[in-house]
Write a protein that holds these residues in place. Structure first.
Motif, PDB file in Angstrom:
ATOM      1  N   ALA A  35      -6.717   2.425   9.901  1.00 40.61           N
ATOM      2  CA  ALA A  35      -8.023   2.035  10.448  1.00 40.61           C
ATOM      3  C   ALA A  35      -8.680   0.969   9.571  1.00 40.61           C
ATOM      4  CB  ALA A  35      -8.933   3.258  10.576  1.00 40.61           C
ATOM      5  N   ASP A  36      -8.567   1.157   8.243  1.00 37.17           N
ATOM      6  CA  ASP A  36      -9.158   0.194   7.302  1.00 37.17           C
ATOM      7  C   ASP A  36      -8.476  -1.170   7.466  1.00 37.17           C
ATOM      8  OD1 ASP A  36     -10.722  -0.706   5.111  1.00 37.17           O
ATOM      9  OD2 ASP A  36      -9.117  -0.235   3.690  1.00 37.17           O
ATOM     10  N   MET A  37      -7.149  -1.159   7.597  1.00 42.02           N
ATOM     11  CA  MET A  37      -6.408  -2.423   7.743  1.00 42.02           C
ATOM     12  C   MET A  37      -6.705  -3.082   9.090  1.00 42.02           C
ATOM     13  SD  MET A  37      -5.080  -2.686   4.774  1.00 42.02           S
ATOM     14  CE  MET A  37      -4.021  -4.132   4.946  1.00 42.02           C
ATOM     15  N   GLU A  38      -6.947  -2.272  10.115  1.00 41.85           N
ATOM     16  CA  GLU A  38      -7.285  -2.809  11.437  1.00 41.85           C
ATOM     17  C   GLU A  38      -8.637  -3.542  11.375  1.00 41.85           C
ATOM     18  OE1 GLU A  38      -7.742   0.198  14.410  1.00 41.85           O
ATOM     19  OE2 GLU A  38      -7.694  -1.231  16.081  1.00 41.85           O
ATOM     20  N   VAL A  39      -9.594  -2.918  10.695  1.00 42.66           N
ATOM     21  CA  VAL A  39     -10.916  -3.538  10.535  1.00 42.66           C
ATOM     22  C   VAL A  39     -10.785  -4.826   9.712  1.00 42.66           C
ATOM     23  CG1 VAL A  39     -13.197  -3.269   9.454  1.00 42.66           C
ATOM     24  CG2 VAL A  39     -12.221  -1.394  10.811  1.00 42.66           C
ATOM     25  N   ARG A  40      -9.964  -4.749   8.647  1.00 42.72           N
ATOM     26  CA  ARG A  40      -9.750  -5.917   7.786  1.00 42.72           C
ATOM     27  C   ARG A  40      -9.174  -7.088   8.604  1.00 42.72           C
ATOM     28  NH1 ARG A  40      -5.553  -7.939   4.468  1.00 42.72           N
ATOM     29  NH2 ARG A  40      -6.158  -8.553   2.345  1.00 42.72           N
ATOM     30  N   THR A  53     -12.128 -20.996   5.218  1.00 43.80           N
ATOM     31  CA  THR A  53     -10.776 -21.003   4.668  1.00 43.80           C
ATOM     32  C   THR A  53     -10.534 -19.649   4.007  1.00 43.80           C
ATOM     33  OG1 THR A  53     -11.041 -23.349   4.240  1.00 43.80           O
ATOM     34  CG2 THR A  53      -9.205 -22.216   3.125  1.00 43.80           C
ATOM     35  N   VAL A  54      -9.557 -18.907   4.525  1.00 42.17           N
ATOM     36  CA  VAL A  54      -9.367 -17.522   4.090  1.00 42.17           C
ATOM     37  C   VAL A  54      -8.206 -17.410   3.113  1.00 42.17           C
ATOM     38  CG1 VAL A  54      -8.928 -15.158   4.883  1.00 42.17           C
ATOM     39  CG2 VAL A  54     -10.227 -16.747   6.338  1.00 42.17           C
ATOM     40  N   ARG A  55      -8.405 -16.639   2.052  1.00 41.16           N
ATOM     41  CA  ARG A  55      -7.301 -16.287   1.138  1.00 41.16           C
ATOM     42  C   ARG A  55      -7.523 -14.836   0.708  1.00 41.16           C
ATOM     43  NH1 ARG A  55      -8.421 -15.971  -4.433  1.00 41.16           N
ATOM     44  NH2 ARG A  55     -10.595 -16.511  -4.843  1.00 41.16           N
ATOM     45  N   GLU A  56      -6.512 -14.241   0.083  1.00 36.79           N
ATOM     46  CA  GLU A  56      -6.701 -12.890  -0.456  1.00 36.79           C
ATOM     47  C   GLU A  56      -6.187 -12.873  -1.877  1.00 36.79           C
ATOM     48  OE1 GLU A  56      -4.371 -10.645   2.407  1.00 36.79           O
ATOM     49  OE2 GLU A  56      -2.582 -10.782   1.166  1.00 36.79           O
ATOM     50  N   ASP A  57      -6.676 -11.929  -2.704  1.00 36.86           N
ATOM     51  CA  ASP A  57      -6.121 -11.807  -4.053  1.00 36.86           C
ATOM     52  C   ASP A  57      -5.054 -10.717  -4.037  1.00 36.86           C
ATOM     53  OD1 ASP A  57      -7.412  -9.343  -4.209  1.00 36.86           O
ATOM     54  OD2 ASP A  57      -9.003 -10.035  -5.550  1.00 36.86           O
ATOM     55  N   ALA A  58      -4.418 -10.492  -5.172  1.00 34.67           N
ATOM     56  CA  ALA A  58      -3.295  -9.553  -5.238  1.00 34.67           C
ATOM     57  C   ALA A  58      -3.716  -8.131  -4.874  1.00 34.67           C
ATOM     58  CB  ALA A  58      -2.688  -9.578  -6.636  1.00 34.67           C
ATOM     59  N   PHE A  59      -4.992  -7.807  -5.097  1.00 33.70           N
ATOM     60  CA  PHE A  59      -5.493  -6.458  -4.817  1.00 33.70           C
ATOM     61  C   PHE A  59      -5.783  -6.255  -3.339  1.00 33.70           C
ATOM     62  CE2 PHE A  59      -8.305  -2.827  -4.830  1.00 33.70           C
ATOM     63  CZ  PHE A  59      -7.776  -2.021  -5.833  1.00 33.70           C
ATOM     64  N   GLY A  60      -5.859  -7.389  -2.583  1.00 31.26           N
ATOM     65  CA  GLY A  60      -6.151  -7.276  -1.149  1.00 31.26           C
ATOM     66  C   GLY A  60      -7.568  -7.677  -0.799  1.00 31.26           C
ATOM     67  N   ASN A  61      -8.416  -7.957  -1.822  1.00 29.46           N
ATOM     68  CA  ASN A  61      -9.758  -8.460  -1.530  1.00 29.46           C
ATOM     69  C   ASN A  61      -9.632  -9.779  -0.782  1.00 29.46           C
ATOM     70  OD1 ASN A  61     -11.247  -6.420  -3.074  1.00 29.46           O
ATOM     71  ND2 ASN A  61     -10.468  -7.463  -4.917  1.00 29.46           N
ATOM     72  N   VAL A  62     -10.512 -10.006   0.208  1.00 32.72           N
ATOM     73  CA  VAL A  62     -10.419 -11.199   1.057  1.00 32.72           C
ATOM     74  C   VAL A  62     -11.561 -12.167   0.726  1.00 32.72           C
ATOM     75  CG1 VAL A  62     -10.424 -12.044   3.440  1.00 32.72           C
ATOM     76  CG2 VAL A  62      -9.382  -9.820   2.896  1.00 32.72           C
ATOM     77  N   GLU A 160       1.526   3.198  -4.810  1.00 31.23           N
ATOM     78  CA  GLU A 160       2.406   3.387  -3.653  1.00 31.23           C
ATOM     79  C   GLU A 160       1.719   2.965  -2.361  1.00 31.23           C
ATOM     80  OE1 GLU A 160       4.730   7.268  -5.548  1.00 31.23           O
ATOM     81  OE2 GLU A 160       3.246   7.541  -3.947  1.00 31.23           O
ATOM     82  N   VAL A 161       0.488   3.458  -2.210  1.00 34.28           N
ATOM     83  CA  VAL A 161      -0.262   3.163  -0.986  1.00 34.28           C
ATOM     84  C   VAL A 161      -0.450   1.656  -0.835  1.00 34.28           C
ATOM     85  CG1 VAL A 161      -2.549   3.354   0.084  1.00 34.28           C
ATOM     86  CG2 VAL A 161      -1.442   5.388  -0.885  1.00 34.28           C
ATOM     87  N   MET A 162      -0.814   0.985  -1.937  1.00 33.31           N
ATOM     88  CA  MET A 162      -1.088  -0.455  -1.868  1.00 33.31           C
ATOM     89  C   MET A 162       0.189  -1.251  -1.651  1.00 33.31           C
ATOM     90  SD  MET A 162      -4.209  -0.993  -4.596  1.00 33.31           S
ATOM     91  CE  MET A 162      -4.220  -2.759  -4.300  1.00 33.31           C
ATOM     92  N   ALA A 163       1.301  -0.811  -2.240  1.00 25.36           N
ATOM     93  CA  ALA A 163       2.582  -1.514  -2.077  1.00 25.36           C
ATOM     94  C   ALA A 163       2.982  -1.548  -0.603  1.00 25.36           C
ATOM     95  CB  ALA A 163       3.655  -0.841  -2.924  1.00 25.36           C
ATOM     96  N   GLU A 164       2.717  -0.437   0.106  1.00 26.96           N
ATOM     97  CA  GLU A 164       3.030  -0.396   1.539  1.00 26.96           C
ATOM     98  C   GLU A 164       2.288  -1.485   2.310  1.00 26.96           C
ATOM     99  OE1 GLU A 164       2.306   3.513   3.075  1.00 26.96           O
ATOM    100  OE2 GLU A 164       3.723   4.428   1.658  1.00 26.96           O
ATOM    101  N   ARG A 165       1.146  -1.909   1.776  1.00 22.11           N
ATOM    102  CA  ARG A 165       0.362  -2.960   2.444  1.00 22.11           C
ATOM    103  C   ARG A 165       0.648  -4.331   1.845  1.00 22.11           C
ATOM    104  NH1 ARG A 165      -0.893  -0.315   7.010  1.00 22.11           N
ATOM    105  NH2 ARG A 165      -1.972   1.633   6.568  1.00 22.11           N
TER     106      ARG A 165
END
Lengths: 406, 406
Positions: A35-40, A53-62, A160-165
């Motif tokens: 759900a969080d990724m869908e909203v993202r 202009t969109v980019r993300e950092d290694a942590f997933g912040n947009v 683990e959770v973050m690696a999946e994303r």
């Protein structure tokens, strides 16, 4: 009309988001969940649609930036989109939606300084037991073992959770200089509503000092033990609780609050005089000295009550985080802009923690609060009037415009 | 010497019983369990060895009678032998052992009136959630659906458990007239020890009035809710708790006690102002009027505090059992006999319930208490000095002898 344009975009996005991650018990968008990724994804689409202009950092912040002179430190605006289990569609969402609408408008105005929307990941502590992971990563404040240390209730590690994303649970410091960071957020309390004020200008963000107090008495038969032979841990705890409440009330003007939210009785049987009680003490304020002096007064009183009642007490410190004062210039700017557009504001402290707290490590920070109906948050009944969301977004726009014009 | 004979038999039985139903965490002889039945068999053997005529009723209660003129109402003496989980070897045991020793001695004296030892089954509430089942069956006070209604933690009904032992979970009224019932028991409290008195003459048995109080406030964020906007159910409960303690202390001379032994907080989270608290109120006394007036005072105060703090309260009555005053003639007889043998006594009420409470329905009742070390009971640390057990048994003997001679 500026306000109409912002209003249409904010309404459009709020309405679209109201359909995501929802069931009959509320909104559940746990950090890095589907759900969080869908909203993202939805929000990234809106950022692109806004011409950013969109980019993300290694942590997933947009990050989504307007065109401008990239030699000038940017104005950052944003919030988070994850939620607690069974929460509402306002906490975090109002701020990220408002930021996208503002950046879209600013983009069309071709101002010199770039404006960048930030979507922070993993703001809520619900999944991993710790809050503000995304903003901590940006500020370089994640502990080294974060990837393996933090786990969700299924036992999965943050790493683990973050690696999946496709993300990495490590610090991802924001390298460029920042002119200012501004966050629009719902109040999550009842002060604005009680003061009939539609907008709050935040002067500081409280950080909790948390303790666990263990009170030892003697478990006795409730029928055979006369009142004067008892060492009742629960009546002792009650005595301490009232004293804590009284001290916090007496210090209310200093912006501190004290809460005993958790209390457990042992053996907790109807016919046994309680032999042991454990309770939490949560102290908050925006001034470290005021928190410390309340803390000392509480502990002195706890000790005196324990001695009077022949009880043992033991105190464990769980956390003593530092509160932060926000930037005085940005507080003044907020009030100035509000005056220009004819909005009433009040200065207030934030009792809750926010990503803005960690952004103080890398930028001057300001925050705008909009009212929460009945002060309710982290609950499906969480609600903020659309008119108030638009008011807050409009104030954010005027502040950003001033800063971006410089 | 009477006392020496009694002492030898009491010591012999106490020592033998100290080996039964024991593990490293104490004595566990739950009603109708193997350990309970093993102790019962041992005691039946000792009754037979004492020359008594043994029978049992349908519920499993055991009766052991001396020879005498069966046209005369008998003197009944006895107690129970079951225990709580991880209890001691004194609660109940002291009384049944003392009764067997006394009946054995009386049997040899060939007095006109028969003396009958009673071993009550299922006195403790630990297994089936309800106490004094055996004495209630004798008094005809078991509810009609007792066999199916009461269940143990494995889900077995009282009827099933008893059928395995060859008993029936139904009333088994004691049909004959009774001259008196006397029970020797450990105090299970600290009054005799604090008064340096080796023997207590019980004037009444308290019965509990039990209530569950639900206090409703509003759950709020502990950081964002100022002290003056809170409706904290836990500080409200603390206020009520202290007032209950104060009222009970002020009424201590009337022999009433009040205990809040169980208290649960909702949601019980460190960062949430408590929205709901439930707590038990256990009131005890031997005088119904004193219990009632304390109860009314407590409820008035609870209401006033709830009103002052804008909290909702709801009271549920769990039980309002009637206390019993014991027979004044038997109290006087106890003091007279103690005087004859040079023992100090004090009059006292029993805060705990006993089978003697239900025997008041079918006989004049008296009780003798011996001290509990540190007031501890229902615990492996339960202990009573052998010298005190012998003192109590000797007083029981002298009272029984007087009654049996009549």
């Amino acid at each position: 009309m500026t306000e109409t344009l912002l209003k249409d975009r904010v309404e459009e996005m709020m309405t679209a988001l109201a359909k995501l991650g929802k069931d009959e018990r509320g909104y559940t968008r746990l950090a890095f969940s589907d759900a969080d990724m869908e909203v993202r994804s939805y929000l990234i689409g809106e950022m692109e649609r806004a011409g950013l202009t969109v980019r993300e950092d290694a942590f997933g912040n947009v990050f989504a930036r307007t065109r401008g002179n990239n030699a000038l430190p940017a104005v950052l605006i944003g919030s988070h989109a994850d939620s607690v289990p069974q929460g509402g569609n306002y906490d975090g969402i109002v701020g990220i939606v408002g930021a996208i609408a503002v950046a879209e408008k600013i983009a069309s105005e071709k101002l010199p300084r770039p404006v960048e929307v930030v979507l922070f990941m993993a703001e809520e502590s619900s999944r991993f037991g710790v809050a503000n992971l995304g903003s901590k990563a940006m500020a370089g404040m994640l502990p080294e073992d974060a990837a393996s240390f933090y786990k969700d209730s299924d036992g999965k590690t943050l790493g683990e959770v973050m690696a999946e994303r496709g993300f990495v649970a490590e610090n991802a410091p924001y390298k460029k200089r920042v002119r200012a960071f501004l966050e629009l957020h719902i109040e999550q309390g009842g002060i604005l509503e009680s003061q009939l004020s539609p907008l709050g200008i935040v002067t500081g963000i409280a950080a909790p000092h948390r303790y666990r107090l263990t009170i030892g008495g003697r478990a006795d038969h409730s029928g055979t033990t006369p009142m004067n032979l008892r060492r009742d841990a629960l009546t002792g705890a009650a005595d301490m609780l009232l004293r804590i409440e009284e001290l916090a009330q007496a210090n209310a003007r200093k912006g501190v609050v004290a809460t005993v939210g958790q209390l457990d009785v042992y053996p907790n049987a109807m016919n046994v005089v309680p032999g042991k009680v454990t309770m939490s003490i949560d102290l908050r304020g925006t001034d470290e000295d005021n928190i410390n002096s309340l803390c000392i007064a509480i502990l002195e009183n706890v000790d005196a009550i324990a001695q009077k009642r022949n009880l043992a007490v033991q105190l464990e410190t769980l956390t003593e985080e530092e509160p932060a004062l926000l930037d005085e210039g940005l507080v003044a700017l907020g009030e100035y802009c509000a005056g220009e557009i004819g909005e009433r504001t009040m200065r207030m402290a934030s009792g809750a923690g926010h990503d803005a707290l960690y952004m103080t490590r890398i930028a001057p920070v300001g925050m705008i609060f909009v009212p929460s109906k009945n002060g309710i948050s982290h609950n499906p009944a969480e609600y903020t009037e659309m008119a108030d969301i638009v008011r807050g977004t409009n104030l954010l726009y005027h502040m950003v415009k001033r800063l971006a014009e410089e």
